[in-house]
Write a protein that holds these residues in place. Structure first.
Motif, short mmCIF file in Angstrom:
data_model
loop_
_atom_site.label_atom_id
_atom_site.label_comp_id
_atom_site.label_asym_id
_atom_site.label_seq_id
_atom_site.Cartn_x
_atom_site.Cartn_y
_atom_site.Cartn_z
N GLN A 11 0.83 -1.20 0.00
CA GLN A 11 0.00 0.00 0.00
C GLN A 11 0.87 1.26 0.00
N GLY A 12 1.95 1.23 0.77
CA GLY A 12 2.87 2.37 0.79
C GLY A 12 3.55 2.58 -0.55
N VAL A 13 3.95 1.49 -1.20
CA VAL A 13 4.57 1.59 -2.53
C VAL A 13 3.56 2.16 -3.53
N TRP A 14 2.33 1.63 -3.49
CA TRP A 14 1.29 2.11 -4.41
C TRP A 14 1.02 3.60 -4.19
N LEU A 15 0.86 4.00 -2.94
CA LEU A 15 0.58 5.39 -2.62
C LEU A 15 1.75 6.29 -3.04
N GLY A 16 2.97 5.83 -2.79
CA GLY A 16 4.15 6.61 -3.20
C GLY A 16 4.20 6.79 -4.71
N GLY A 17 3.96 5.70 -5.45
CA GLY A 17 3.95 5.80 -6.91
C GLY A 17 2.86 6.73 -7.41
N MET A 18 1.70 6.68 -6.78
CA MET A 18 0.59 7.54 -7.17
C MET A 18 0.94 9.02 -6.93
N VAL A 19 1.52 9.31 -5.80
CA VAL A 19 1.89 10.70 -5.49
C VAL A 19 2.95 11.20 -6.46
N VAL A 20 3.95 10.36 -6.73
CA VAL A 20 5.02 10.76 -7.67
C VAL A 20 4.43 11.06 -9.05
N LEU A 21 3.57 10.18 -9.55
CA LEU A 21 2.98 10.41 -10.87
C LEU A 21 2.05 11.62 -10.88
N ALA A 22 1.30 11.84 -9.81
CA ALA A 22 0.42 13.01 -9.73
C ALA A 22 1.24 14.30 -9.77
N LEU A 23 2.35 14.30 -9.02
CA LEU A 23 3.24 15.48 -9.04
C LEU A 23 3.86 15.67 -10.43
N TRP A 24 4.23 14.56 -11.07
CA TRP A 24 4.79 14.62 -12.42
C TRP A 24 3.76 15.18 -13.40
N MET A 25 2.52 14.73 -13.28
CA MET A 25 1.46 15.22 -14.16
C MET A 25 1.25 16.72 -13.98
N CYS A 26 1.23 17.18 -12.74
CA CYS A 26 1.10 18.62 -12.47
C CYS A 26 2.27 19.39 -13.06
N TYR A 27 3.47 18.89 -12.85
CA TYR A 27 4.66 19.54 -13.39
C TYR A 27 4.62 19.62 -14.91
N VAL A 28 4.30 18.50 -15.57
CA VAL A 28 4.24 18.46 -17.04
C VAL A 28 3.26 19.49 -17.57
N ASN A 29 2.08 19.57 -16.97
CA ASN A 29 1.06 20.47 -17.48
C ASN A 29 1.34 21.94 -17.17
N PHE A 30 1.76 22.23 -15.95
CA PHE A 30 2.05 23.63 -15.61
C PHE A 30 3.26 24.14 -16.36
N SER A 31 4.29 23.34 -16.48
CA SER A 31 5.48 23.81 -17.21
C SER A 31 5.17 23.97 -18.70
N PHE A 32 4.34 23.08 -19.25
CA PHE A 32 3.93 23.22 -20.66
C PHE A 32 3.18 24.53 -20.86
N LEU A 33 2.19 24.79 -20.00
CA LEU A 33 1.42 26.03 -20.15
C LEU A 33 2.28 27.27 -19.98
N LEU A 34 3.16 27.27 -19.01
CA LEU A 34 4.05 28.43 -18.82
C LEU A 34 4.96 28.63 -20.02
N ARG A 35 5.51 27.54 -20.52
CA ARG A 35 6.42 27.62 -21.67
C ARG A 35 5.68 28.12 -22.92
N VAL A 36 4.49 27.62 -23.15
CA VAL A 36 3.74 27.98 -24.34
C VAL A 36 3.23 29.42 -24.27
N LYS A 37 2.77 29.82 -23.10
CA LYS A 37 2.22 31.18 -22.96
C LYS A 37 3.29 32.26 -23.03
N ARG A 38 4.52 31.91 -22.66
CA ARG A 38 5.60 32.88 -22.67
C ARG A 38 5.90 33.30 -24.11
N GLY A 39 5.67 34.53 -24.43
CA GLY A 39 5.96 35.06 -25.75
C GLY A 39 4.89 34.76 -26.80
N ALA A 40 3.78 34.18 -26.39
CA ALA A 40 2.71 33.89 -27.35
C ALA A 40 2.02 35.19 -27.77
#
Length: 182
Positions: A11-40
Motif C-alpha cells: 500500500q505504501g509503494v502504491w501510494l508513493g507511486g501515485m503521489v510521484v505520478l500526480a506530481l509529475w502530471m502537475c509539473y508536465v502540465n504547468f510547465s507546458f502552459l508556462l512555456r507555451v504562454k511565454r511570448g505567445a
C-alpha cells in the motif's frame, strides 16, 4: 517491534507511486502552459471565439487549458488560410469533444493504476482513438469533399512537429508520426 505486514508495504509503494505520478502530471502540465504562454502572440480570427495564439515554444498545433482553453500554433506550421482553417477545425473539434477533460481522466487513471501495464496500454489507445474521433468529427463538419485537403494539411503540420505529446499532458496535440497519421 514487529515488521510491517506485506499489505502495508504494498500500500505504501502504491501510494508513493501515485503521489510521484500526480506530481509529475502537475509539473508536465504547468510547465507546458508556462512555456507555451511565454511570448505567445494573439492572432485575430473570426473563425472562433476561442483565443488563438502563435507560440514559439510549441511543436505543433494544440488546444491547451482546461478552464480557459486556447489554441496555440507554432509560427512555422500555418502558411495559408486553407491550412489555417483545417488546423482550427481540428482543434475546435477537440474542444467540442471535451478531449482535454478526457486527457485529464486518462492521467488520473494512470496515477491511480500506475503499476498496471494494461492501463498504460489503454491510455495510449485512448489517446489514439481521441485523435481518430477528432479527425472524423472535423471531416463531418467540413464535408466529405474536403477529406483529401484536410488530410494533406494535417500531414504538412505533422512534418513540423518534432516531439510526441506526453500521456500525462492534458493539452491536445498531434502525437502520431507522419507514417501513423497516413
Amino acid at each position: 517491534q514487529t515488521a510491517p505486514a506485506l499489505g502495508q508495504v504494498l500500500q505504501g509503494v502504491w501510494l508513493g507511486g501515485m503521489v510521484v505520478l500526480a506530481l509529475w502530471m502537475c509539473y508536465v502540465n504547468f510547465s507546458f502552459l508556462l512555456r507555451v504562454k511565454r511570448g505567445a502572440v494573439r492572432v485575430p480570427t473570426e473563425q472562433t471565439a476561442v483565443p488563438v495564439y502563435i507560440a514559439q515554444k510549441v511543436h505543433g498545433p494544440c488546444l491547451a487549458g482546461l478552464l480557459r482553453p486556447a489554441i496555440y500554433l507554432p509560427s512555422g506550421c500555418v502558411r495559408d488560410a486553407v491550412v489555417d482553417r483545417y488546423v482550427l477545425m481540428h482543434e475546435l473539434t477537440h474542444l467540442a469533444h471535451g478531449d482535454s477533460f478526457w486527457a485529464l481522466v486518462r492521467g488520473i487513471c494512470l496515477c491511480i493504476y500506475w503499476f498496471n501495464p494494461l492501463v498504460w496500454l489503454a491510455a495510449v489507445l485512448s489517446k489514439r482513438d481521441c485523435e481518430l474521433a477528432c479527425d472524423e468529427g472535423a471531416l463531418k463538419r467540413l464535408g466529405e469533399e474536403e477529406r483529401i485537403a484536410y488530410g494533406s494539411s494535417l500531414l504538412d503540420v505533422v512534418s513540423h512537429a518534432s516531439a510526441p505529446a506526453n500521456l500525462m499532458q492534458t493539452a491536445t496535440a498531434v502525437s502520431e508520426t507522419k507514417k501513423q497519421l497516413k
